[in-house]
Design a protein around this motif. Structure first.
Motif, PDB file in Angstrom:
ATOM      1  N   LEU A  25       0.819  -1.139   0.090  1.00 27.85           N
ATOM      2  CA  LEU A  25       0.012  -0.134   0.016  1.00 27.85           C
ATOM      3  C   LEU A  25       0.778   1.346  -0.068  1.00 27.85           C
ATOM      4  O   LEU A  25       0.544   2.070  -0.742  1.00 27.85           O
ATOM      5  N   TRP A  40      -6.756   5.490   3.344  1.00 29.13           N
ATOM      6  CA  TRP A  40      -6.159   5.235   2.085  1.00 29.13           C
ATOM      7  C   TRP A  40      -6.485   6.607   1.188  1.00 29.13           C
ATOM      8  O   TRP A  40      -7.607   6.950   1.364  1.00 29.13           O
ATOM      9  N   TRP A  93      -8.115  -3.113  -3.547  1.00 25.72           N
ATOM     10  CA  TRP A  93      -6.997  -3.204  -2.317  1.00 25.72           C
ATOM     11  C   TRP A  93      -7.617  -3.963  -1.353  1.00 25.72           C
ATOM     12  O   TRP A  93      -6.573  -5.012  -0.979  1.00 25.72           O
ATOM     13  N   LYS A 109      -7.134  -7.705  -1.932  1.00 23.98           N
ATOM     14  CA  LYS A 109      -5.785  -8.266  -1.853  1.00 23.98           C
ATOM     15  C   LYS A 109      -5.411  -8.421  -0.383  1.00 23.98           C
ATOM     16  O   LYS A 109      -4.493  -9.063  -0.050  1.00 23.98           O
ATOM     17  N   CYS A 110      -6.057  -7.842   0.868  1.00 24.34           N
ATOM     18  CA  CYS A 110      -5.627  -7.878   1.992  1.00 24.34           C
ATOM     19  C   CYS A 110      -5.803  -9.105   2.570  1.00 24.34           C
ATOM     20  O   CYS A 110      -6.564  -9.915   2.324  1.00 24.34           O
ATOM     21  N   CYS A 133      -7.347   6.723  -2.888  1.00 25.21           N
ATOM     22  CA  CYS A 133      -7.524   6.028  -3.848  1.00 25.21           C
ATOM     23  C   CYS A 133      -8.258   6.757  -5.049  1.00 25.21           C
ATOM     24  O   CYS A 133      -8.919   7.736  -4.521  1.00 25.21           O
TER      25      CYS A 133
END
Length: 142
Positions: A34, A82, A93, A96-97, A84
């Motif tokens: 990130l 974040w 995102w 994907k965590c 974005c």
């Protein structure tokens, strides 16, 4: 666009069960990704609600409620801020965590208001005040 990405609490997180070394390593790698992508502005874990309080506002009165709080699934165990391009990017995102908990878990994404969202209610003077406050915070964090 900026987003607050909230890791929802679980029974384990509310009981104070700490992440394992492997959990820390997986989340650290994700956070590094990130950061390298310019997405992450902040991120922290939170102590269980048993160590927290709520301040309740009722007219001019204020009173304090001590934790723990019920409805564990409505509590927040950690968060990120974040930046974005869109909500869809933030969702990508989160997908994907690594799972932030050892059990099933949820992550909630909420867009943070920007000055433009408030229209005429946020006058040029109030915008200038807000900008001065942001700069002061950044200079103190420095």
């Amino acid at each position: 666009m900026r987003f607050m990405v909230m890791v929802k609490a679980t029974k384990d997180s509310e009981a104070g069960v700490m992440p394992t070394q492997e959990d820390f390593a997986a989340m650290g790698a994700f956070n590094e990704e990130l950061i390298q992508a310019g997405v992450m502005e902040a991120g922290e874990g939170l102590h269980p609600s048993a160590r927290g309080v709520r301040v309740v506002f009722s007219g001019k009165d204020r009173y304090v409620l001590d934790g723990p709080f019920a409805a564990t699934n409505e509590l927040v165990a950690g968060f990120w801020i974040w930046k974005c391009a869109s909500l869809q990017d933030a969702i990508a995102w989160v997908k994907k965590c690594p799972n932030p908990m050892r059990t099933d878990s949820e992550i909630e994404i909420r867009q943070i208001f920007s000055a433009e969202d408030f229209g005429e209610a946020l006058t040029p003077e109030l915008r200038a005040q807000e900008e001065r406050q942001r700069q002061e915070i950044q200079s103190r964090a420095g």
